[in-house]
Scaffold this motif. Structure first.
Motif: not given
Ligand code: GLY
Ligand code: AMP
Length: 427
Positions: A209-211, A223-225, A265-267, A281-290
Motif C-alpha cells: 500500500q502506497d501513500h 505526490t508520486g508516493g 506489470l503493476y496493478g 496499470f503501470n508498465a514498470r515497478f512502482g516507486d516506492p513499491e519497488a
Molecule cells: N507509487 C506509484 C507509482 O509508482 O506510480
C-alpha cells in the motif's frame, strides 16, 4: 557467465533494482541525475537523459550490455525498450506499444473493456473539454477526472474527495488537456500488486500500500508516493487472500490479452465493497513499491531477467517473509513548490539496519543536492509491519534539514484505520 546489465533511470526505484542485481552481474547505469547509490554499485555510470532512446541504446552497445532493465515510464513512452531491442539488447520493459497500458489512460480502459479484463470501472473518454464538463454536470455520483497522458501521478483529480465538481471543471478548462477520461469514483482502500512478466508467464510479488497524499492523515495534494508498506505474507492486513487472488487474476488476464508483454506489470487496485477494481496499470515497478518488493525477494532478480531474455519459463519466486515499511524524505514544498537545488546532508552511518535508497538527488563535487522530486527513502524490515516501521523510523535519523517525511506511513494507527474502513464498507 557474468551478465552485463544496463539499468536505465536514477530514482529510488532504480537504486532498489541496482541493489537487487549488483552482486550477480556487471552493472552499468545511465540517468539524467547522478544518484550516488547507483553510481557506487555500477561499474560505469553515464549521464544520459532517460528519454533519449538512441543515446541509451548506443551506451548499451558501448558497454556490451546483454540485457537492460528500464525503470521510469518516461523512458518506456519514449521507446527506449524498442531502441534497445532493435540494437540487439534485450530490454526488460515493454515496447512503447504495450506501455500504452500506462501511458494512455483512455487506451487502458478501452483495452480492458475489449479484452474483458475484470475490475474495470464505468468510464467515458472525451476529446472536448466542454463535453467533459457537461458530463460532470450530468453525472449521477462522483467521478475521477484523469488526463489521458502521463502526469507523474499528479494529474488525477477525484470529485468528492480532492475537488468539487466546479473545481474539476475549472481544472479541465485551465489545463487544456487534449483527452480526458472520466470514470466512476471508486471508494475503498488502494493496494498495488507488481508482477514480473515475460514469455506469457506472470510471477507476482507481495501486495503493497502506497501513500499518495503529501501530508500525514492522507491530506494535501497527490505526490508520486510518500511511502509504502507490505506485510509478511502476500496480502495486506485489510485484505483477505481472495482479494489478492482476484488481483492476480486481473494481471493474468492482461497478459493473456498481450502475450508479447515483457517487464514489470503493476496493478493499482481499489478494494471496494464489491472486491478489487482497477485504478490503473503501470508498465514498470512502482516507486516506492519497488523498495518493498525487491528487498524481500530471495530469488536472484538476475535469474528472472535472464530467463525472460532466453525465452524460458520464469522462476517461481521466493520471498523472505519479512514485512517492509518505506518512508520517503522529500524536499520542502514538494510536490507543489519543491525546494530544488538545495544542498542536503544524509548521514549514512545513522541508517542502522534499515536500507537507504537514494532517489532524485544530484551528486556534485561539493555534495548532494535536491531536485524537484523525492530525495531518498529508508526501508525497514521486520517480522511485523510494526517492527519494520520502527526500523524505518530509526533509520530516518539520517535525514538532515530541508526535508519532509510522512511519519504516519506503516504506523499501527494508520493500518488499523485501513482495516476499519474496509470492515465498514463490507458490513
Ligand atoms: N507509487 C506509484 C507509482 O509508482 O506510480
Ligand atoms: P492514477 O494516476 O490513475 O493512479 O490515479 C492517481 C490516484 O487517483 C490513484 O492512486 C487514486 O488515489 C486516485 N484515483 C484514480 N482513479 C480513481 C477512481 N476511479 N476512483 C477513485 N480514485 C481514483
Amino acid at each position: 557467465m557474468t551478465e552485463t546489465v544496463l539499468l536505465v533511470g536514477g530514482g529510488g526505484r532504480e537504486h532498489a533494482i541496482a541493489r537487487a542485481v549488483a552482486d550477480d552481474c556487471a552493472l552499468y547505469a545511465c540517468a539524467s541525475n547522478r544518484n550516488p547509490g547507483i553510481r557506487r554499485l555500477a561499474e560505469g555510470f553515464e549521464s544520459i537523459d532517460e528519454t533519449d532512446a538512441e543515446a541509451v541504446a548506443d551506451y548499451a552497445t558501448d558497454v556490451g550490455a546483454d540485457l537492460a532493465v528500464i525503470g521510469p515510464e518516461s523512458a518506456l513512452a519514449a521507446g527506449v525498450a524498442d531502441a534497445l531491442d532493435d540494437a540487439g539488447v534485450y530490454a526488460f520493459g515493454p515496447r512503447a506499444a504495450e506501455a500504452r497500458l500506462e501511458t494512455d489512460k483512455a487506451y487502458q480502459r478501452e483495452f480492458m473493456e475489449e479484452a474483458s479484463i475484470p475490475g474495470c470501472p464505468d468510464y467515458a473518454v472525451f476529446d472536448d473539454t466542454e463535453a467533459a464538463c457537461d458530463y460532470i454536470d450530468a453525472a449521477d455520483g462522483d467521478l475521477a477526472v484523469k488526463p489521458a497522458g502521463l502526469t507523474g501521478g499528479k494529474g488525477v483529480k477525484v470529485i468528492g474527495d480532492q475537488v468539487t465538481a466546479e473545481e474539476a471543471k475549472a481544472y479541465l478548462r485551465d489545463s487544456g488537456y487534449d483527452r480526458v477520461v472520466l470514470e466512476e469514483r471508486l471508494v475503498g482502500e488502494e493496494f498495488t500488486v507488481q508482477a514480473f512478466v515475460a514469455n506469457g508467464d506472470v510471477r507476482t510479488t507481495p501486495a503493497v500500500q502506497d501513500h499518495k497524499r503529501a501530508y500525514e492523515g492522507d491530506e494535501g495534494p497527490n505526490t508520486g508516493g510518500m511511502g509504502s508498506y507490505s506485510d509478511t505474507g502476500r496480502s495486506l492486513p485489510f485484505m483477505d487472500d481472495g482479494d489478492y487472488e482476484a488481483a492476480v487474476d486481473v494481471l493474468e488476464a492482461v497478459v493473456d490479452a498481450l502475450p508479447d508483454y515483457k517487464g514489470v506489470l503493476y496493478g493499482q487496485f481499489m478494494l471496494t465493497d464489491a472486491g478489487p477494481k482497477v485504478v490503473e496499470f503501470n508498465a514498470r515497478f512502482g516507486d516506492p513499491e519497488a523498495m518493498n518488493a525487491l528487498p524481500v525477494l530471495d530469488t536472484p532478480f538476475v535469474d528472472v531477467l535472464t530467463a525472460a531474455r532466453d525465452g524460458s519459463a520464469l522462476p517461481e519466486l521466493a520471498f523472505s517473509g519479512e514485512a517492509t515499511v518505506c518512508k520517503y524524505a522529500v524536499p520542502d514544498g514538494y510536490p507543489v513548490d519543491p525546494d530544488a537545488g538545495a544542498r542536503i546532508a544524509v548521514d549514512e552511518e545513522s541508517v542502522g539496519d534499515a536500507l537507504l535508497y537514494y532517489a532524485s538527488v544530484d551528486e556534485r563535487d561539493d555534495g548532494l543536492y535536491t531536485t524537484t522530486s523525492r530525495s531518498f527513502a529508508v526501508v525497514g524490515r521486520g517480522d511485523s509491519i510494526a517492527a519494520a516501521e520502527r526500523q524505518a523510523e530509526d533509520g530516518l535519523s539520517a535525514a538532515g534539514d530541508g526535508l519532509r517525511i510522512r511519519h504516519d506511513v506503516g504506523t499501527a494507527d494508520l493500518v488499523e484505520r485501513r482495516i476499519e474502513h474496509i470492515d465498514e464498507l463490507r458490513e
